[in-house]
Motif scaffolding. Structure first.
Motif, PDB file in Angstrom:
ATOM      1  N   TYR A  90      11.234 112.641 -11.775  1.00 14.92           N
ATOM      2  CA  TYR A  90      10.580 113.880 -12.132  1.00 14.92           C
ATOM      3  C   TYR A  90       9.094 113.808 -11.777  1.00 14.92           C
ATOM      4  O   TYR A  90       8.531 114.692 -11.138  1.00 14.92           O
ATOM      5  N   LEU A 142       6.818 115.686  -8.690  1.00 15.55           N
ATOM      6  CA  LEU A 142       5.606 116.443  -8.984  1.00 15.55           C
ATOM      7  C   LEU A 142       4.393 115.915  -8.258  1.00 15.55           C
ATOM      8  O   LEU A 142       3.312 116.459  -8.369  1.00 15.55           O
ATOM      9  N   ILE A 162       3.094 108.706 -12.456  1.00 16.41           N
ATOM     10  CA  ILE A 162       2.553 107.716 -13.378  1.00 16.41           C
ATOM     11  C   ILE A 162       3.284 106.420 -13.080  1.00 16.41           C
ATOM     12  O   ILE A 162       4.345 106.162 -13.632  1.00 16.41           O
ATOM     13  N   VAL A 214       3.316 122.727 -13.599  1.00 17.78           N
ATOM     14  CA  VAL A 214       4.353 122.338 -14.561  1.00 17.78           C
ATOM     15  C   VAL A 214       3.950 122.779 -15.962  1.00 17.78           C
ATOM     16  O   VAL A 214       4.743 123.331 -16.712  1.00 17.78           O
ATOM     17  N   LEU A 241       2.200 113.100 -20.270  1.00 18.24           N
ATOM     18  CA  LEU A 241       2.697 112.189 -19.232  1.00 18.24           C
ATOM     19  C   LEU A 241       2.610 110.739 -19.690  1.00 18.24           C
ATOM     20  O   LEU A 241       3.511 109.942 -19.434  1.00 18.24           O
ATOM     21  N   ARG A 274       8.295 122.395 -21.079  1.00 17.17           N
ATOM     22  CA  ARG A 274       7.924 122.314 -19.673  1.00 17.17           C
ATOM     23  C   ARG A 274       7.996 120.882 -19.156  1.00 17.17           C
ATOM     24  O   ARG A 274       8.332 120.650 -18.005  1.00 17.17           O
ATOM     25  N   PHE A 275       7.640 119.915 -19.997  1.00 17.60           N
ATOM     26  CA  PHE A 275       7.694 118.513 -19.577  1.00 17.60           C
ATOM     27  C   PHE A 275       8.984 117.819 -20.033  1.00 17.60           C
ATOM     28  O   PHE A 275       9.092 116.611 -19.943  1.00 17.60           O
ATOM     29  N   LYS A 276       9.906 118.589 -20.531  1.00 23.98           N
ATOM     30  CA  LYS A 276      11.226 118.048 -20.932  1.00 23.98           C
ATOM     31  C   LYS A 276      11.112 116.903 -21.934  1.00 23.98           C
ATOM     32  O   LYS A 276      11.807 115.891 -21.837  1.00 23.98           O
TER      33      LYS A 276
END
Lengths: 474, 474
Positions: A15, A19, A23, B87, B120, B293-295
């Motif tokens: 994922y 994007l 990371i 995102v 993240l 949005r970031f699951k």
């Protein structure tokens, strides 16, 4: 279960890759430890976890150290009217490395260098406080800068698009230039030896003077002959002083100066698996360009008299903190000095399968861990058994590399001691200490390893305490 | 001479104005003290001098304080692939406030908010460390963000384009939401009372809950009815706990929540020359949008089990450090608490015209000043006479406002004492202490005022020591 977790991990990493945010650790840098940083967007390091602690502790130490040495501590903006860089000449000569954008109808730039700001601060001081401004004027900033590098040339933390400089500028009267240069070198020596526990000796250190080609002064090299001659004489005088005092050799490279001034670099030779590498440490660079562009000479003379000549010297002890981190971790094989280490203590519980004794072990480990945490340290617990011990030790020694490992097993709880193993940079190995414990076992541990903080105490007057329960890193 | 200096000052300032770089104080903010910051480019504050010390000391305190409270300390990038903000939805809904530019063919953005990065980091932790990641997961950053504001709406430090947030995110299991919210409030209370010496009492503090309009859940308010109901119940439960514990009243505003979640704000009423103003202090805000949005929900459930529900809470104690500085200086009439003050000590030599005595006065003043500097304090010397004293005191009390003033005159050197006058925030005035001095007069002074550091010691475990000879500011 393991497989399922891998699936999850993969999902998130995929994922992220999709994007272009990624990371992830950068495996291209040898020994670069993913506990420190990852990348989010090409060339843009993200400090989290260990990296966050490292950054805050280091910047704090740097600020205090410089303040103690008489530098003013500034924080200058990240974005600025691009007009600033037009005045400084960066737009003309450095534009391809700058990030530019518009706000309303104004051109703005993301700061590629801190110098123009530091000069503005000096000018503003001069205008407001006049003769009260003492020379040399020294200003320090842990300055976050951004520069364009082509994506093909990005390389781990060695070449990035976003980095932080331990940047300072010294505005010194001509007659104090030698003294200022020598003091920069001594600051670098202090920082490397007291904080980073590196040994700077005549075998490993050489000073390189990059000088003008005398023929080309006024053409390729801007500024007056007098400026170049005085500055280069000061550089050589400083190099001689350092040779006399510390035995460091220097060599001169004529014609190798920047067009705006001569400089001195400190080069360290390090041997790495039989290959000799050069590591550039600190630098001090004269600048005859910016003072002209910002009319600094005139401003100084109007306050201090027409006969006053000053120099502006850029200097960095570490350069880019990111690059330094990368080279340093390579040099020490991933070992951070205690004050900067993401994991300062790993407290290892070696269980034996006897519930009563294991409970005592777990209890003591927890007490030590919590006590260290309360004293401001970063510490984690490792639970293991006699049979898994060597594997677990190998794992943490090859990944996060705690600064100090504390072992608690059956013998320890029975006899009332713990085994403390700090890593000693000077010896490049851990030593082992039997530490008898009393009512506050964490204080006995701290007392046993307190020499690990001596250097930073000398440097900054205190040792940083940014605590964290970092058990998950172990 | 005075006139000539004015001419010089004007020249430089004119020069700066021409460049739209303007290193100047902003006079539109009442009591905003130019010792802290200036502007370089509309809406872009530059911290130098006092501002630099204030920033480094404050960020250091904040990092330690949060680390002690179990937050991870991160430093996330200033620039990022704009895909990150696609995102997160910022590109769609916040684009007009973002600074965008290109690197090669990629769209980049200057970070307007820290949240996507903190999420993240959490996801990356989860992928790597799985169940070892403890919940609530708390992450703190003194995050520098940049947002477009039209030039017409810029207003001193109150509305700027570049600012730093004391930003944190808490990812908490549903059942720990109340506890997390209460602890945020308690952190804010600690910070305001122990560092900023403000009194938060039921007379001045109110809590505002911004809730949904139940009719519009699923349309104007995104997320599930269950999410809203659980989160709003947690907010109210937290508010009740705070009322029981501290007596603070709260009120609810239905329909006033953000589309992505309800929040709680702490409002302080301050009276200023008869006019009552509202000052918004800390905030804690639920977010149902970013985790989708970031699951994040799915990622957490895959690790912790399908029944695990979590909330993401944004929180700030001060909000924008710039805005806070401005309001705080207004509130205290320019008085910074001792640990953050640009000038911690002003050592005043009151000369009498007798060379022998004056030399003794000057000698003692110098010893105290140098001793304080060596102990890590910011200190300056003021030389005055009995006749100029009141004018000089008025000048420094109306400009830089030192945290502690030390007077040394003829009587003092004769009788072996100094007069120490710390400003006491709680009393809104200076008190006067006669301090007998021995061999180390600076230590006697430090001992006399050491209670000024009690709050910050409690908060951060230490008091910041970024020394400076700031005589020019006096």
């Amino acid at each position: 279960m393991q497989k399922e977790n891998e699936k999850i991990a993969k999902t998130h990493m995929d994922y992220a890759y999709e994007l272009d945010l990624v990371i992830k650790p950068d495996s291209r840098v040898p020994l670069f430890d993913r506990e420190y940083a990852a990348f989010s967007g090409a060339g843009v390091p993200l400090f989290s976890l260990g990296g966050g602690y490292y950054r805050y502790a280091l910047i704090d130490i740097l600020a205090r150290f410089h303040a103690k040495r008489g530098y003013f501590i500034a924080e200058t903006p990240i974005i600025a009217s691009s007009y600033l860089y037009q005045v400084s000449g960066h737009i003309e000569f450095f534009r391809q490395n700058m990030f530019l954008f518009k706000i309303e109808d104004h051109d703005f730039a993301i700061k590629p260098m801190n110098c123009p700001y530091h000069i503005l601060v000096f000018l503003s001081h001069l205008a407001r406080f006049r003769q009260k401004v003492a020379l040399p004027f020294k200003i320090f900033e842990a300055g976050r800068v951004h520069r364009y590098e082509p994506s093909g040339s990005l390389y781990g933390l060695l070449r990035v698009r976003a980095f932080t400089q331990d940047d300072a500028h010294i505005i010194t009267p001509e007659e104090k230039a030698v003294e200022s240069l020598v003091s920069v070198f001594e600051e670098m020596k202090l920082l490397m030896e007291k904080l980073f526990l590196m040994k700077l000796d005549p075998e490993s250190i050489t000073l390189r003077l990059s000088l003008s080609d005398k023929e080309k002064i006024g053409t390729e090299f801007m500024g007056t002959r007098r400026e170049w001659e005085t500055a280069e004489a000061a550089l050589e005088e400083a190099a001689k002083t350092l040779k006399d005092k510390y035995g460091f050799n220097y060599f001169k490279e004529e014609g190798e100066a920047a067009f705006y001034g001569p400089k001195i670099d400190v080069i360290m030779r390090v041997e790495e698996s039989g290959i000799e590498k050069e590591w550039q440490l600190g630098t001090a660079q004269f600048d005859f360009n910016l003072p002209r562009r910002f009319k600094v000479y005139g401003a100084v003379r109007e306050i201090y008299g027409e006969e006053t000549n000053i120099f502006i010297i850029h200097r960095a002890l570490m350069g880019s903190l990111e690059r330094f981190l990368s080279v340093y971790l390579d040099y020490t094989k991933g070992r951070m000095p205690f004050p900067l280490s993401p994991v300062q203590f790993a407290v290892v519980a070696i269980k034996i399968g006897d519930p009563e004794i294991d409970e005592k072990i777990a209890g003591l480990v927890k007490r030590i861990h919590k006590g260290l945490l309360a004293e401001g340290y970063r510490t984690g617990i490792v639970e293991t058994t006699k049979t898994s011990l060597s594997g677990d030790v190998r794992r943490i020694e090859s990944t996060i590399k705690p600064a100090v490992t504390i072992y608690v097993g059956a013998r320890e709880v029975k006899e009332g001691f713990v085994t403390v193993r700090p890593y000693i940079h000077e010896k490049k190995r851990r030593i082992s200490q039997k530490v008898n414990i009393g009512d506050n076992p964490h204080l006995d541990v701290i007392n046993a390893i307190k020499s690990l903080e001596d250097g930073v105490l000398e440097l900054a007057g205190y040792s940083p305490r940014i605590p964290g329960d970092v058990s998950h890193l172990l």
